[in-house]
Design an enzyme around this catalytic site. Structure first.
Site, mmCIF file in Angstrom:
data_model
loop_
_atom_site.group_PDB
_atom_site.id
_atom_site.type_symbol
_atom_site.label_atom_id
_atom_site.label_comp_id
_atom_site.label_asym_id
_atom_site.label_seq_id
_atom_site.Cartn_x
_atom_site.Cartn_y
_atom_site.Cartn_z
ATOM 1 N N CYS A 27 24.727 13.423 -6.811
ATOM 2 C CA CYS A 27 25.479 12.940 -7.987
ATOM 3 C C CYS A 27 26.495 13.961 -8.495
ATOM 4 O O CYS A 27 27.419 13.603 -9.228
ATOM 5 C CB CYS A 27 24.525 12.551 -9.112
ATOM 6 S SG CYS A 27 23.419 11.216 -8.658
ATOM 7 N N ASN B 69 24.412 4.000 -12.090
ATOM 8 C CA ASN B 69 24.610 5.320 -11.475
ATOM 9 C C ASN B 69 25.154 5.155 -10.059
ATOM 10 O O ASN B 69 24.420 4.798 -9.137
ATOM 11 C CB ASN B 69 23.270 6.074 -11.462
ATOM 12 C CG ASN B 69 23.406 7.487 -10.924
ATOM 13 O OD1 ASN B 69 24.442 7.845 -10.339
ATOM 14 N ND2 ASN B 69 22.387 8.288 -11.097
ATOM 15 N N HIS C 31 28.802 12.452 -15.803
ATOM 16 C CA HIS C 31 28.150 11.639 -14.777
ATOM 17 C C HIS C 31 27.411 10.509 -15.484
ATOM 18 O O HIS C 31 26.738 10.730 -16.492
ATOM 19 C CB HIS C 31 27.180 12.503 -13.970
ATOM 20 C CG HIS C 31 26.318 11.715 -13.032
ATOM 21 N ND1 HIS C 31 26.828 10.736 -12.212
ATOM 22 C CD2 HIS C 31 24.983 11.756 -12.785
ATOM 23 C CE1 HIS C 31 25.849 10.212 -11.507
ATOM 24 N NE2 HIS C 31 24.717 10.807 -11.842
HETATM 25 N N1 ACO Z 1 10.987 -1.997 -15.787
HETATM 26 C C1 ACO Z 1 9.862 -2.061 -16.547
HETATM 27 N N2 ACO Z 1 8.974 -1.056 -16.570
HETATM 28 C C2 ACO Z 1 9.227 0.025 -15.796
HETATM 29 C C3 ACO Z 1 10.357 0.136 -14.998
HETATM 30 C C4 ACO Z 1 11.263 -0.932 -15.012
HETATM 31 N N3 ACO Z 1 12.393 -0.951 -14.290
HETATM 32 N N4 ACO Z 1 10.328 1.323 -14.354
HETATM 33 C C5 ACO Z 1 9.223 1.947 -14.753
HETATM 34 N N5 ACO Z 1 8.536 1.171 -15.614
HETATM 35 C C6 ACO Z 1 7.281 1.426 -16.289
HETATM 36 C C7 ACO Z 1 6.442 2.460 -15.595
HETATM 37 O O1 ACO Z 1 5.678 1.870 -14.556
HETATM 38 C C8 ACO Z 1 5.566 2.946 -16.728
HETATM 39 O O2 ACO Z 1 4.534 2.011 -16.922
HETATM 40 P P1 ACO Z 1 3.051 2.509 -17.350
HETATM 41 O O3 ACO Z 1 3.247 3.201 -18.666
HETATM 42 O O4 ACO Z 1 2.296 1.235 -17.417
HETATM 43 O O5 ACO Z 1 2.634 3.431 -16.247
HETATM 44 C C9 ACO Z 1 6.484 2.889 -17.927
HETATM 45 O O6 ACO Z 1 7.548 2.000 -17.578
HETATM 46 C C10 ACO Z 1 7.042 4.228 -18.324
HETATM 47 O O7 ACO Z 1 7.547 4.850 -17.134
HETATM 48 P P2 ACO Z 1 8.275 6.240 -17.176
HETATM 49 O O8 ACO Z 1 8.793 6.569 -15.806
HETATM 50 O O9 ACO Z 1 7.417 7.245 -17.836
HETATM 51 O O10 ACO Z 1 9.482 5.849 -18.115
HETATM 52 P P3 ACO Z 1 10.550 6.765 -18.809
HETATM 53 O O11 ACO Z 1 10.541 6.531 -20.240
HETATM 54 O O12 ACO Z 1 10.491 8.169 -18.323
HETATM 55 O O13 ACO Z 1 11.895 6.121 -18.263
HETATM 56 C C11 ACO Z 1 13.572 6.594 -16.599
HETATM 57 C C12 ACO Z 1 12.155 6.111 -16.857
HETATM 58 C C13 ACO Z 1 14.549 5.616 -17.206
HETATM 59 C C14 ACO Z 1 13.796 6.633 -15.081
HETATM 60 C C15 ACO Z 1 13.744 7.986 -17.234
HETATM 61 O O14 ACO Z 1 12.713 8.849 -16.829
HETATM 62 C C16 ACO Z 1 15.050 8.598 -16.885
HETATM 63 O O15 ACO Z 1 16.064 8.173 -17.380
HETATM 64 N N6 ACO Z 1 15.064 9.649 -16.058
HETATM 65 C C17 ACO Z 1 16.268 10.226 -15.589
HETATM 66 C C18 ACO Z 1 16.420 9.729 -14.217
HETATM 67 C C19 ACO Z 1 17.822 9.481 -13.807
HETATM 68 O O16 ACO Z 1 18.712 9.172 -14.570
HETATM 69 N N7 ACO Z 1 18.008 9.591 -12.515
HETATM 70 C C20 ACO Z 1 19.251 9.336 -11.931
HETATM 71 C C21 ACO Z 1 19.493 10.273 -10.832
HETATM 72 S S1 ACO Z 1 19.600 11.907 -11.415
HETATM 73 C C22 ACO Z 1 21.000 12.027 -12.157
HETATM 74 O O17 ACO Z 1 21.923 11.374 -11.722
HETATM 75 C C23 ACO Z 1 21.068 12.867 -13.322
#
Ligand code: ACO
Length: 325
Positions: free
Chosen positions: A115, A282, A252
């Site tokens: 990215c 993304n 980004h």
């Molecule tokens: N829809 C519904 N529920 C979901 C989904 C979805 N698409 N994906 C995960 N869940 C559930 C999980 O299973 C979990 O359920 P549980 O509590 O029953 O186990 C719950 O939601 C919480 O999951 P987490 O992964 O802890 O959720 P979080 O609040 O951390 O959000 C996210 C996840 C959006 C991916 C967040 O961690 C994030 O934004 N991380 C940054 C990642 C990113 O942007 N990556 C891109 C590449 S890196 C870059 O470009 C910077």
């Protein structure tokens, strides 16, 4: 002391026709528009068509950037394609792009920094231009992340998408002060200790297959705001400018919460930040040039503006560049 600066002459972008909304995704995996919107700010994204490749998107973005720069491919002696999703294992997608654009001179190669790829490519092109190795560069970020998604993994398939963006940079003799136009400063960083937090579980020498994105989302989130803020401040210091003097921040487009986190940590007014993640999701190396082009086209970014571009991604890699438009 005079200096050769890399001045932006034009921008371009390409988004595939097919739009996939959060509601569409809710029919494919157990998710909802509400969950995706709340956690990421994403509402919809563009997905590449069957038979279309990364180089096709790159070429479309490049053509627009060349047109808007008033250049032809004959003027270009350096093509850099930042991509994680090349057409072939080799040659570089940049070779294919060069050929499709009808050129056989100068040099062309790919940059792989996921990215952060476009920031790495801008900084690399800037160094080639300022060292006199090239006169005019086409810098492209292009990715089809949809081809390396596990479409059954709801934690990643809702986040990524496809597209391409490009800029034309030209070497210009300049006074060598912070008022020059062009790329004024860049900082690039990598810390390979974090590679397993965001990676693709395949590759030529390990599995012989492309593989799928695997991510520890919370870990990525935890590091992103600090890493991005650090390089933004470093670039400001190198460019001898303060945050108040920056007209536009083009981040980004991974996640609205990461964008908001950086905004809050550094105290950037929201009105100065270009956001496209709601419509593009993304697109990896394409995300910054896609957002840049949108803000140039709609008249927000104008000649003379100070523009900060920044990104963070797999590796981990992260970086920022300060450009006077
Ligand atoms: N829809 C519904 N529920 C979901 C989904 C979805 N698409 N994906 C995960 N869940 C559930 C999980 O299973 C979990 O359920 P549980 O509590 O029953 O186990 C719950 O939601 C919480 O999951 P987490 O992964 O802890 O959720 P979080 O609040 O951390 O959000 C996210 C996840 C959006 C991916 C967040 O961690 C994030 O934004 N991380 C940054 C990642 C990113 O942007 N990556 C891109 C590449 S890196 C870059 O470009 C910077």
């Amino acid at each position: 002391m005079t200096k050769i600066r890399s001045v932006v002459r034009g921008t371009g972008s390409y988004l595939p026709e097919k739009v996939l909304t959060n509601d569409d995704l809710a029919h494919m995996v157990e998710t909802s528009d509400e969950w995706i919107t709340q956690r990421t700010g994403i509402k919809e994204r563009h997905i590449i068509a069957d038979g279309q490749n990364t180089s096709d998107m790159a070429v479309a973005a490049a053509r627009e950037a060349l047109d808007r720069a008033g250049k032809t491919i004959a003027d270009i002696d350096l093509i850099l394609v930042a991509t994680t999703t090349p057409d072939y294992t080799f040659p570089a997608t940049a070779s294919i792009v060069q050929n499709k654009l009808g050129s056989s001179h100068g040099m062309a190669f790919d940059i792989q920094a996921v990215c952060t790829g476009f920031i790495f490519a801008v900084a690399t092109a800037d160094n080639y231009l300022s060292a006199g190795m090239a006169k005019c560069a086409l810098v492209i970020g292009a990715d089809c992340m949809s081809r390396i998604l596990d479409w059954e993994d709801r934690s990643t398939c809702v986040l990524f998408a496809d597209g391409a963006g490009a800029v034309v940079l030209e070497a210009v003799d300049s006074p060598g002060d912070p008022h020059d136009r062009g790329v004024l400063a860049s900082t690039l960083r990598t810390d390979g200790r974090h590679w397993e937090k965001l990676y693709v579980d395949g590759g030529v020498s390990r599995t012989g297959a492309a593989g799928h994105i695997r991510m520890e989302g919370r870990e990525v989130f935890k590091h992103a705001v600090t890493m991005i803020s650090d390089v933004v401040l470093d670039v400001l210091r190198k460019g001898q400018l303060t945050l108040d003097e920056i007209d536009w921040v083009v981040p980004h487009q991974a996640n609205k919460r990461i964008i908001d986190g950086v905004e809050k940590k550094l105290g950037i007014p929201a009105g100065k930040v270009v956001v496209t993640v709601d419509r593009h999701a993304n697109t990896s190396a394409a995300s910054v040039p896609l957002a840049l082009h949108e803000a140039v086209k709609d008249g927000r970014i104008r000649a003379g503006d100070y523009v900060m571009i920044e990104a963070m991604g797999g590796g981990f890699t992260w970086g920022a560049s300060l450009i006077r438009w």
